[in-house]
Each structure stands twice: as C-alpha cells, then as structure tokens.
Design an enzyme around this catalytic site. Structure first.
Site, PDB file in Angstrom:
ATOM      1  N   SER A  77       4.328  -0.541   4.290  1.00  0.00           N
ATOM      2  CA  SER A  77       3.819   0.542   5.337  1.00  0.00           C
ATOM      3  C   SER A  77       4.905   1.697   5.663  1.00  0.00           C
ATOM      4  O   SER A  77       4.676   2.774   5.902  1.00  0.00           O
ATOM      5  CB  SER A  77       3.720  -0.084   6.610  1.00  0.00           C
ATOM      6  OG  SER A  77       4.767  -0.466   7.112  1.00  0.00           O
ATOM      7  N   HIS A  96      -2.514  -2.697   5.295  1.00  0.00           N
ATOM      8  CA  HIS A  96      -2.515  -1.146   5.193  1.00  0.00           C
ATOM      9  C   HIS A  96      -3.649  -0.582   3.995  1.00  0.00           C
ATOM     10  O   HIS A  96      -3.415   0.413   3.710  1.00  0.00           O
ATOM     11  CB  HIS A  96      -1.041  -0.483   4.900  1.00  0.00           C
ATOM     12  CG  HIS A  96      -0.156  -0.860   6.113  1.00  0.00           C
ATOM     13  ND1 HIS A  96      -0.292   0.105   7.442  1.00  0.00           N
ATOM     14  CD2 HIS A  96       0.589  -1.852   6.517  1.00  0.00           C
ATOM     15  CE1 HIS A  96       0.700  -0.552   8.230  1.00  0.00           C
ATOM     16  NE2 HIS A  96       1.062  -1.430   7.360  1.00  0.00           N
ATOM     17  N   LYS A 129      -6.252  -1.835  12.175  1.00  0.00           N
ATOM     18  CA  LYS A 129      -5.703  -0.590  11.554  1.00  0.00           C
ATOM     19  C   LYS A 129      -6.835   0.154  11.014  1.00  0.00           C
ATOM     20  O   LYS A 129      -7.515   0.859  11.883  1.00  0.00           O
ATOM     21  CB  LYS A 129      -4.676  -0.759  10.528  1.00  0.00           C
ATOM     22  CG  LYS A 129      -3.400  -1.027  11.161  1.00  0.00           C
ATOM     23  CD  LYS A 129      -2.064  -1.818  10.599  1.00  0.00           C
ATOM     24  CE  LYS A 129      -1.155  -2.299  11.381  1.00  0.00           C
ATOM     25  NZ  LYS A 129       0.006  -2.800  10.685  1.00  0.00           N
TER      26      LYS A 129
HETATM   27  C1  LIG Z   1       0.858  -4.091  11.374  1.00  0.00           C
HETATM   28  C2  LIG Z   1       1.159  -5.196  10.347  1.00  0.00           C
HETATM   29  C3  LIG Z   1       0.653  -6.616  10.414  1.00  0.00           C
HETATM   30  C4  LIG Z   1       0.057  -7.134  11.545  1.00  0.00           C
HETATM   31  O1  LIG Z   1      -1.261  -6.877  11.797  1.00  0.00           O
HETATM   32  P1  LIG Z   1      -1.688  -6.524  13.426  1.00  0.00           P
HETATM   33  O2  LIG Z   1      -3.068  -6.659  13.234  1.00  0.00           O
HETATM   34  O3  LIG Z   1      -1.250  -5.413  13.994  1.00  0.00           O
HETATM   35  O4  LIG Z   1      -0.956  -7.758  14.092  1.00  0.00           O
HETATM   36  C5  LIG Z   1       0.822  -7.474   9.341  1.00  0.00           C
HETATM   37  N1  LIG Z   1       1.508  -7.105   7.978  1.00  0.00           N
HETATM   38  C6  LIG Z   1       1.829  -5.781   7.849  1.00  0.00           C
HETATM   39  C7  LIG Z   1       2.348  -5.298   6.495  1.00  0.00           C
HETATM   40  C8  LIG Z   1       1.552  -4.865   9.054  1.00  0.00           C
HETATM   41  O5  LIG Z   1       2.048  -3.691   8.859  1.00  0.00           O
END
Ligand SMILES: *Cc1c(COP(=O)(O)O)cnc(C)c1O
Length: 405
Positions: A186, A214, A245
């Site tokens: 990310s 992502h 997301k």
């Molecule tokens: C945001 C994120 C998570 C966590 O996901 P959420 O649904 O926001 O708790 C897990 N892995 C990565 C790589 C992330 O960027």
C-alpha cells in the site's frame, strides 16, 4: 504513579518527534464523494487519499441493499456467529466471496485487520512446528497475527525471490511452512511476483497466504484481485481481503478450502468471541462485490485517472514512484515539509491528502499517497496539480528532469 502525567509526557515525546497524529474530521457527501466537509478544518474539501478506491461507498446498488436489509432485518446481528449472529446475509456474503476467489469457502471477520490477525495467528499456532516466512513489508495486522501465534518467523527481503528461496531451502522439507505476503503493497504500490512465489511454495512444500486488501475489487476481470488477473487464484492456499476499501463498506475475510475455513472458524478466538457484522453491512458488501464482478467500467475509469495524474506529475517534474498499481506515492522526503504541504493543501486549497511519515514509511521517504478514483473529475485533477506545483516551488523541493516530448 501519576498516570495522567505519564500519558501526557508520552504524548509530548510523540509531538516533539513530529509523529503525533492529528485526524481530519470529515463528513463525506454521499452522492458527491470525493467531496466532503472538514469540520475541524476549512469546510468543503476534496479527498485525494481515500481507500474507497472506486467510490463504492456511495454506489446506489450498495446503498439500496443496505437500506433494504436494515428495514428487513434491523440494526445489529445480535450475537456472535455461534450465538444467534449467523444471519442469512452473512451466509450469502460468504458464498459471494468464495465464488469471487474460486475457492470452496470463505470466512468473514469484523475487519481485514482481524482476519489477518486471527487467521495467521490460528494457522501458525495450531499447525505443529509451523514456520512463517513473512515478507519484510507485510502489514501490521499480519505481523501481529504471526507474533501472537508464537510460531518461528523468518522475514524475507521484500519481494525478493532469492532470499525467500534461500530461507525455504534451509528448512527441512517436511517442516510445515506458511509464506505470508501481499499482492499490492500500500505505501509503494508495487506488486508481488505471485506465480513465482507459488512455484517456490510448491518446490518447498509450503502453504501460501496472500493479502489482497489493496487489490480486491480493483484488478482481474471480476475484481478478484491480482491473483485473478494473473490466473493463479487456485495456486494460493489462503486469499485474504477487506470489504472496507474498494468494496466501500467494512469487514474482512479469508477464502480457502472448506477444511481450512472450517478449521479457522472452529479455533480462532478473534472469529468466535466477537459479535457478527450487522446484516445490513453484509448485504451492502455482497451487493458491492456482485456489482463489481459484472462491471469493469469503474476499474477502467480509475486506470485512466491514475494515468492522467501520473502524466501531469511528470509534466511538471514532481517525483513519484513509478509502480504498476493505482497508488501514486509523491515523494517529499522530509517530514516537516510533508506535513506542511498537507496542511497547506487542506487549508489553502481545500484538498485533503494525509501526510505519510515515519514510522509508516522509512525516514527520508516521507510522501503524499494519492489515490485517484473514477469519481474524481478533470477539474479536481487540475486543482490538485496547480496546488502541488505551487507548493513544490514554495518549499523549494527537487524536481525530476522533465522528459522531452
Ligand atoms: C488496511 C489493511 C488491512 C486491514 O484491513 P481493514 O479492513 O482496514 O481492517 C490489512 N492488510 C493491509 C495490507 C491493509 O492495508
């Protein structure tokens, strides 16, 4: 002990180091996102750093499903999955997810963080003698899950197949192994060589655990992620994703074999002992997934917007990491200037981009992480580039040589 004094002095130390986090208090305008009201700032702003990558958080298909589930089933699930919290909407969503990733089953969690923490923690602690081989840039939720398992952990250099192979080869072939990694990282927006990692997993008899947080919704003909795009979903032991997301709602999951999902369902504390997601959330997420399985229009427009922002940055020589994803890290390389530019963007230009400083990224690589979406307009892009150009000059930041046409 003077507890309040302790808290205050710890926070003061954070502030002195420039690492104290301040939140923008936003109210997104449904139907008009990426525009929002910033209550503790300048009022109307355009958001350029959201992980609601496709604007699905305001999509009519998602909102309709949530409204109707709310009217049909009420607000909360009313219990853990075991005690009256498994609703019809949860079961339908898990079927949607299993289908998305071409797996036998899927298992829901309250967030992506919890899914990584609980699934990795359970697999690595319950499989006797399991070693976890973890990419050096894995997300905090994976790191915490592995740590919690107390299993042996080997960190391999980020996306480095040689280092991964050396570490695999040094272990006894019969020892259980789990390779944990992400598809799209990310902060740099780079992408793992998934097929080659699966080749190594096959050669050294290892399981694979891929975080596609992502990438889900964004890549592949049905939004199944990078593994779908590359035709390798069936080679992965576990695919993990988020509903918060690109899918625009909230929640997390794993998709895997029926036995593996049943195993995690049966042994993971972080799955068992917490109230299930509200049915309306499950219905909204299922609608979002279903919609994006059938529509690539949002993905196509997002690609165009990303390409345009990159080209416009190149045209004025603003340095950004050239990566093959939708994430555009614009490199400032100085924590104070990074925060200053972010503040000025917000207060003078009505543009919200959170500064990304240490410890999220290494010192000296401070950046603005820009995520163009299909709901950003040409006018939004013009305003962003005009503001960045002015601030770059004002802060006397270095530019790239501009390539001749
Ligand atoms: C945001 C994120 C998570 C966590 O996901 P959420 O649904 O926001 O708790 C897990 N892995 C990565 C790589 C992330 O960027």
């Amino acid at each position: 002990m003077d507890y309040q004094h302790f808290f205050r002095s710890e926070l003061d130390a954070l502030r002195e180091a420039g690492d104290y986090r301040e939140f923008a208090e936003l109210e997104r305008h449904c139907g008009d996102f990426p525009n929002a009201n910033c209550h503790n700032g300048p009022g109307e702003v355009t958001i350029w750093c959201s992980n609601d990558y496709l604007g699905m958080g305001q999509h009519p298909a998602v909102l309709d499903a949530m409204h109707s589930a709310l009217d049909r089933a009420g607000a909360g699930a009313g219990g853990t999955r075991n005690i009256s919290g498994t609703t019809h909407d949860h079961v339908l969503l898990e079927a949607e997810l299993a289908d998305l990733h071409g797996k036998e089953a899927a298992l829901l969690f309250t967030s992506g963080y919890v899914s990584n923490w609980a699934a990795l923690g359970t697999l690595a602690s319950r499989i006797p003698g399991c070693v976890v081989l973890s990419d050096a840039l894995n997300h905090a939720s994976m790191i915490e899950g592995i740590r919690h398992s107390r299993a042996q952990k080997l960190i391999w250099k980020h996306n480095d197949l040689e280092d991964l192979e050396a570490k695999l080869a040094a272990l006894p072939l019969e020892q259980p192994k789990l390779i944990a990694f992400e598809s799209v990282y990310s902060m740099d927006g780079d992408i793992a060589p998934i097929a080659a990692i699966c080749d190594l997993a096959d050669r050294y008899n290892a399981m694979t655990y891929l975080d596609e947080v992502h990438a889900v919704g964004l890549y592949g003909p049905r939004g199944g992620g990078i593994a779908e795009r590359e035709g390798v979903m069936d080679r992965l032991t576990v695919i993990e994703g988020t509903l918060g997301k690109a899918f625009g709602v909230v929640g997390g999951y794993i998709a895997a074999s029926a036995e593996l999902c049943d195993f995690v369902r049966s042994f993971a504390s972080g799955f068992i002992f917490t109230t299930a997601l509200p049915p309306a959330v499950a219905a909204g997420a299922a609608a979002s997934i279903r919609y994006l399985k059938g529509s690539s229009a949002e993905r196509a427009i997002q690609k165009e917007r990303v390409a345009e922002v990159r080209a416009r940055l190149d045209a004025i020589g603003l340095p950004h990491i050239d990566n093959p994803s939708h994430i555009i890290p614009v490199m400032v390389g100085d924590p104070v200037k990074c925060k200053y530019i972010s503040d000025m963007l917000l207060n003078e230009h009505g543009i919200y981009i959170q500064p990304i400083n240490y410890p999220t990224v290494p010192k000296g690589t401070e950046r603005l992480r820009i995520t163009p979406s299909p709901v950003h307009t040409e006018a939004d892009i013009d305003r962003l580039l005009t503001a960045l150009e002015a601030l770059w000059t004002q802060c006397q930041l270095a530019r790239r040589p501009i390539a001749a046409e």
